[in-house]
Design a protein around this motif. Sequence first.
Motif, mmCIF file in Angstrom:
data_model
loop_
_atom_site.group_PDB
_atom_site.id
_atom_site.type_symbol
_atom_site.label_atom_id
_atom_site.label_comp_id
_atom_site.label_asym_id
_atom_site.label_seq_id
_atom_site.Cartn_x
_atom_site.Cartn_y
_atom_site.Cartn_z
ATOM 1 N N ASN A 45 2.247 12.192 -9.813
ATOM 2 C CA ASN A 45 1.908 13.847 -9.815
ATOM 3 C C ASN A 45 3.117 14.514 -10.069
ATOM 4 N N LEU A 46 4.193 14.105 -9.350
ATOM 5 C CA LEU A 46 5.460 14.874 -9.602
ATOM 6 C C LEU A 46 5.788 15.149 -10.724
ATOM 7 N N GLN A 47 5.862 14.039 -11.388
ATOM 8 C CA GLN A 47 5.994 13.900 -12.944
ATOM 9 C C GLN A 47 5.118 14.963 -13.775
ATOM 10 N N GLN A 48 3.983 14.867 -13.706
ATOM 11 C CA GLN A 48 3.002 15.770 -14.355
ATOM 12 C C GLN A 48 3.517 17.000 -13.854
ATOM 13 N N GLN A 49 3.581 17.503 -12.744
ATOM 14 C CA GLN A 49 3.934 18.889 -12.210
ATOM 15 C C GLN A 49 5.076 19.353 -13.063
ATOM 16 N N ILE A 50 6.230 18.355 -13.055
ATOM 17 C CA ILE A 50 7.536 18.670 -13.713
ATOM 18 C C ILE A 50 7.292 19.038 -15.113
ATOM 19 N N GLN A 51 6.453 18.084 -15.855
ATOM 20 C CA GLN A 51 6.145 18.451 -17.042
ATOM 21 C C GLN A 51 5.368 19.684 -17.462
ATOM 22 N N THR A 52 4.547 20.072 -16.632
ATOM 23 C CA THR A 52 3.672 21.263 -16.833
ATOM 24 C C THR A 52 4.740 22.873 -16.451
ATOM 25 N N LEU A 53 5.389 22.394 -15.591
ATOM 26 C CA LEU A 53 6.379 23.611 -15.113
ATOM 27 C C LEU A 53 7.583 23.697 -16.435
ATOM 28 N N SER A 54 8.050 22.648 -17.017
ATOM 29 C CA SER A 54 8.992 22.420 -17.939
ATOM 30 C C SER A 54 8.242 23.185 -19.173
ATOM 31 N N GLN A 55 7.062 23.018 -19.504
ATOM 32 C CA GLN A 55 6.512 23.696 -20.547
ATOM 33 C C GLN A 55 6.083 25.228 -20.287
ATOM 34 N N ASN A 56 5.670 25.432 -19.203
ATOM 35 C CA ASN A 56 5.765 26.820 -18.705
ATOM 36 C C ASN A 56 7.030 27.554 -18.982
ATOM 37 N N ASN A 57 8.194 26.963 -18.491
ATOM 38 C CA ASN A 57 9.420 27.484 -18.591
ATOM 39 C C ASN A 57 9.640 27.619 -19.990
ATOM 40 N N GLN A 58 9.553 26.773 -20.932
ATOM 41 C CA GLN A 58 9.841 26.831 -22.367
ATOM 42 C C GLN A 58 9.054 27.999 -22.932
ATOM 43 N N GLU A 59 7.987 28.307 -22.671
ATOM 44 C CA GLU A 59 6.931 29.346 -22.874
ATOM 45 C C GLU A 59 7.485 30.687 -22.711
ATOM 46 N N LEU A 60 8.148 30.918 -21.196
ATOM 47 C CA LEU A 60 8.759 31.778 -20.967
ATOM 48 C C LEU A 60 10.041 32.316 -21.609
ATOM 49 N N GLU A 61 11.003 31.085 -21.726
ATOM 50 C CA GLU A 61 12.023 31.242 -22.434
ATOM 51 C C GLU A 61 11.620 32.001 -23.983
ATOM 52 N N ARG A 62 10.653 31.454 -24.535
ATOM 53 C CA ARG A 62 10.366 32.024 -26.127
ATOM 54 C C ARG A 62 9.949 33.411 -25.888
ATOM 55 N N ASN A 63 9.159 33.721 -24.952
ATOM 56 C CA ASN A 63 8.883 35.283 -24.787
ATOM 57 C C ASN A 63 10.092 35.920 -24.218
ATOM 58 N N ILE A 64 10.901 35.669 -23.642
ATOM 59 C CA ILE A 64 11.963 36.271 -23.392
ATOM 60 C C ILE A 64 12.863 36.439 -24.638
ATOM 61 N N LEU B 83 0.920 -1.047 0.033
ATOM 62 C CA LEU B 83 0.054 0.133 0.020
ATOM 63 C C LEU B 83 0.776 1.247 0.143
ATOM 64 N N THR B 84 1.934 1.334 0.711
ATOM 65 C CA THR B 84 2.790 2.293 0.678
ATOM 66 C C THR B 84 3.474 2.579 -0.585
ATOM 67 N N LEU B 85 3.947 1.299 -1.255
ATOM 68 C CA LEU B 85 4.415 1.472 -2.638
ATOM 69 C C LEU B 85 3.523 2.237 -3.583
ATOM 70 N N GLN B 86 2.068 1.576 -3.491
ATOM 71 C CA GLN B 86 1.048 2.315 -4.436
ATOM 72 C C GLN B 86 1.225 3.787 -4.319
ATOM 73 N N GLN B 87 1.090 4.252 -3.049
ATOM 74 C CA GLN B 87 0.846 5.646 -2.658
ATOM 75 C C GLN B 87 1.976 6.592 -3.188
ATOM 76 N N GLN B 88 3.194 5.888 -3.094
ATOM 77 C CA GLN B 88 4.384 6.524 -3.511
ATOM 78 C C GLN B 88 4.469 6.254 -5.195
ATOM 79 N N LYS B 89 3.983 5.502 -5.713
ATOM 80 C CA LYS B 89 3.809 5.452 -7.311
ATOM 81 C C LYS B 89 2.933 6.621 -7.724
ATOM 82 N N LYS B 90 1.741 6.980 -7.105
ATOM 83 C CA LYS B 90 0.831 7.888 -7.311
ATOM 84 C C LYS B 90 1.396 9.191 -7.237
ATOM 85 N N GLU B 91 2.289 9.454 -6.034
ATOM 86 C CA GLU B 91 2.889 10.890 -5.795
ATOM 87 C C GLU B 91 3.983 10.765 -6.624
ATOM 88 N N TYR B 92 4.590 9.968 -7.343
ATOM 89 C CA TYR B 92 5.755 10.131 -8.219
ATOM 90 C C TYR B 92 5.278 10.593 -9.645
#
Length: 149
Positions: free
Chosen positions: A76-95, A65-74
């Motif tokens: 979610n964190l990967q999705q956040q990283i991907q979203t932030l990376s896309q935002n970062n690329q957009e800001l770099e294009r604007n700059i 159960l702990t492993l499943q919880q950690q996989k979900k958290e992982y």
Amino acid sequence: MPPDSVYRLMGQAWHGHGVSRFACGRFMDFFRWDHKTLRRYAILALALLSVFMVYREIFGPNGYLTLQQQKKEYTNLQQQIQTLSQNNQELERNIKALKTNPDAIEKQARDQLHLVKPGEFIYVLPDRKPAEPPTPAQQAPPRQSQPHR
């Protein structure tokens, strides 16, 4: 390996496992158990140990159960990283556009600072908010109750 005299003292002939037979016989004599009862208790002890180990494997601090919880958290964190990376690329294009493209600078100045060219006018309209109907408490003032006579 103990000398043969030790085995002779115990009254057992050495057959490779005489000591264990002797110890097992003494143990069963102490509790007055026969082989069948001893086997039952051994199986029960192993079953309880197995249940405990399975419980710990599922619900323990490093369990399933702990492993499943950690996989979900992982995930979610990967999705956040991907979203932030896309935002970062957009800001770099604007700059990059603001550093190299004069039209992008002009658009930014018009949108954020409301700057205009000579002879142009800017019309700023207020934001439309839907009119909320007044509640009954807002429509009529509260009446004061009069004492009964």
